[in-house]
Design an enzyme around this catalytic site. Sequence first.
Site, short mmCIF file in Angstrom:
data_model
loop_
_atom_site.label_atom_id
_atom_site.label_comp_id
_atom_site.label_asym_id
_atom_site.label_seq_id
_atom_site.Cartn_x
_atom_site.Cartn_y
_atom_site.Cartn_z
N SER A 182 0.79 -1.23 0.00
CA SER A 182 0.00 0.00 0.00
C SER A 182 0.83 1.28 0.00
CB SER A 182 -0.96 0.01 1.19
OG SER A 182 -2.09 -0.80 0.91
N LYS B 206 0.16 3.76 -2.71
CA LYS B 206 -0.83 4.84 -2.65
C LYS B 206 -0.19 6.21 -2.48
CE LYS B 206 -4.44 1.72 -1.16
NZ LYS B 206 -4.23 0.52 -0.39
N SER C 181 -6.33 3.51 3.91
CA SER C 181 -5.64 2.83 2.81
C SER C 181 -6.64 2.14 1.88
CB SER C 181 -4.65 1.80 3.36
OG SER C 181 -3.81 1.29 2.35
#
Length: 230
Positions: free
Chosen positions: A99, A102, A157
């Site tokens: 993640s 991101k 997230s």
Amino acid sequence: MYKKIFKNLIVIFLILSIMTSCTNLEDKYNSDRLKENLWMADVEQFADGFASELFVPSETSDSLVENVSAESYYVSSSNRKVSDFVRYKNPYKQVSIASLTKLMTALVVLENCKDLEEYYYVSSDAVALERTASKADLKAGDRVKVIDLLYGLLLPSGNDAAIALAENLDKNYDNFIILMNNEAEKIGALRSHFYNPHGLDSQYHYSTCYDLYLIIRKLMKYPLFYKISN
């Protein structure tokens, strides 16, 4: 306050570097780019031409943090002159970044979206996620402001927020991925390749600790990123 935020984010990088896979993921997608852009000069010459204000770690030796077992990490001061605070191990090793992807997704939006108050449509594809995927709890058919999608992207997230942003920014999901890779080249993150906006594993999706440093350094120029981080 900003220094505290920077230190916290570096800690996150360090922890996730320990957790992530450390397989070398170099492939055809970035090998040509490396040959054309990086190996034409050594690291110091490259830094002078592309990112002269950055501290560029050596490729041939490490500067280690005691008692840290991570296979790869990069810890840096925000002040290049304070080189005593730069520590690294395998900073250019390509790894899965989950993640942390991101961060690049957010950067592309902040760089390219002209109106953060614009409403984006949430498609059924954006919410068709695995049960265990991290989500911002968006619903198909929702209309959500870009700024709120950024919060949903970075705080819980949300993979759904990542897909919604990618589908709407240029009205084309594939074009968003191109923007991610173009932005990586633009800031000198030449050992990265992005295949999706959320970070699910793929052999075509990877980065390095040093490239993540370049990404977050660019993000820190945006006051909204500071606000969301707080």
